[in-house]
Design a protein around this motif. Structure first.
Motif, PDB file in Angstrom:
ATOM      1  N   TYR A  12     -40.578  85.784 -10.150  1.00 45.29           N
ATOM      2  CA  TYR A  12     -41.048  85.040 -10.956  1.00 45.29           C
ATOM      3  C   TYR A  12     -40.637  85.635 -12.535  1.00 45.29           C
ATOM      4  O   TYR A  12     -40.486  84.751 -13.518  1.00 45.29           O
ATOM      5  N   PHE A  59     -49.871  87.521 -10.676  1.00 46.07           N
ATOM      6  CA  PHE A  59     -49.363  85.909 -11.315  1.00 46.07           C
ATOM      7  C   PHE A  59     -49.529  85.242 -10.328  1.00 46.07           C
ATOM      8  O   PHE A  59     -49.987  83.908 -10.301  1.00 46.07           O
ATOM      9  N   ALA A  85     -51.999  84.039 -17.771  1.00 44.64           N
ATOM     10  CA  ALA A  85     -51.120  84.964 -16.778  1.00 44.64           C
ATOM     11  C   ALA A  85     -49.488  85.349 -17.163  1.00 44.64           C
ATOM     12  O   ALA A  85     -49.046  86.045 -17.119  1.00 44.64           O
ATOM     13  N   LEU A  86     -49.385  83.955 -17.604  1.00 40.62           N
ATOM     14  CA  LEU A  86     -47.833  83.986 -18.381  1.00 40.62           C
ATOM     15  C   LEU A  86     -47.619  84.837 -19.460  1.00 40.62           C
ATOM     16  O   LEU A  86     -46.733  85.715 -19.747  1.00 40.62           O
ATOM     17  N   ALA A  89     -47.703  88.272 -18.310  1.00 42.45           N
ATOM     18  CA  ALA A  89     -46.301  88.773 -17.599  1.00 42.45           C
ATOM     19  C   ALA A  89     -45.230  88.922 -18.492  1.00 42.45           C
ATOM     20  O   ALA A  89     -44.368  89.605 -18.214  1.00 42.45           O
TER      21      ALA A  89
END
Length: 214
Positions: A12, A59, A85-86, A89
Motif C-alpha cells: 500500500y 492500515f 489511516a492515510l 501512513a
C-alpha cells in the motif's frame, strides 16, 4: 503479506507513492480480498467476511473495520477512518523524504524508485501461476491494468477499476469509474473457465471465502 519486503515498502506504501490515496486503498482492498477477508457485496459494494486475518497491519485493519458494513468503493475512500489511516501512513514516508511538504506529493527520489520497480516488475502477461504476493505487487505498481488482467471480476463487481478507462499509463479508478455501461460486454470477456489460480468469488457478505480468489 510481504510483497513489499524486497523493495522495502509495504504494497500500500508503493501504491501511495506511485498513485496516491486511492491507489493505497485499492491495494489494501485487494490484499484483504486475497486473504479471503473482503468480498463483493450487494449493489456493487465491498464487505468484510469472516474474522480478521492474523498479522494484519494497521492500515489494512482500518479498511477491514470500515467494511463491516457494506460500502461502495467511493464511500470507502471517503470514509473518515480511512482518511485518518492515510494521514498516518504518510507520516513515516514523509520522515524518510519520500513525500514533499506541504502537499505531501511524492518526492523525486520516490518517483524514481517507483519507476525502477515498475520496470523491474512489468505487468504480467498471464495470471496463472502468480502468487498472491506478486499479484498484490502488480496491482500496487500497475493499477487498473493489473486489476483487469489479474482480478477482472472482483474489480468489475466492486468498482475498483473502470474497464472503459484508457489502457495507457498507470491509473487507479477506485470510486471513479462509470463502469456499468461496459458491464455486459466486459463480463462476457471474462466469463470463461480460468482453471487453476485466481478463481471467481461471488459470495455475499457474511460468507467467508478462501484467499486468493478473484
Amino acid at each position: 503479506m510481504d510483497a513489499g519486503t524486497e523493495i522495502g515498502w509495504e504494497p500500500y506504501e508503493v501504491a501511495l507513492l506511485g498513485g496516491g490515496p486511492r491507489a493505497a486503498v485499492t491495494v489494501a482492498v485487494v490484499a484483504l480480498h486475497l486473504l479471503g477477508a473482503v468480498e463483493p457485496g450487494p449493489r456493487r459494494t465491498l464487505c468484510a467476511t469472516g474474522p480478521e486475518p492474523e498479522g494484519l497491519g494497521p492500515f489494512e485493519g482500518t479498511v477491514l473495520d470500515c467494511l463491516r458494513e457494506p460500502l461502495t468503493a467511493r464511500e470507502l475512500v471517503r470514509h473518515t477512518d480511512v482518511r485518518l489511516a492515510l494521514a498516518l501512513a504518510r507520516i513515516p514516508l514523509a520522515e524518510e523524504g519520500l513525500l514533499r511538504y506541504p502537499r505531501l506529493g511524492p518526492s523525486r527520489r520516490a518517483r524514481r524508485r517507483v519507476a525502477f520497480w515498475r520496470e523491474r516488475y512489468p505487468l504480467p502477461a498471464v495470471r496463472h501461476g502468480l502468487t498472491d504476493d506478486r499479484t498484490l505487487l502488480a496491482v500496487a505498481l500497475h493499477g487498473d491494468a493489473a486489476l483487469r488482467m489479474l482480478l477482472p471480476r472482483f474489480a468489475l463487481r466492486t468498482g475498483l477499476a473502470d474497464p472503459g478507462a484508457p489502457a495507457e499509463g498507470v491509473r487507479f479508478s477506485l470510486g471513479r469509474g462509470r463502469f456499468l455501461r461496459w458491464r455486459d460486454e466486459y463480463e462476457d470477456s471474462v466469463s470463461g473457465d480460468w482453471g487453476a489460480g485466481h478463481g471467481d468469488h461471488g459470495g455475499s457478505c457474511g460468507s467467508g471465502g478462501g484467499g486468493g480468489g478473484d
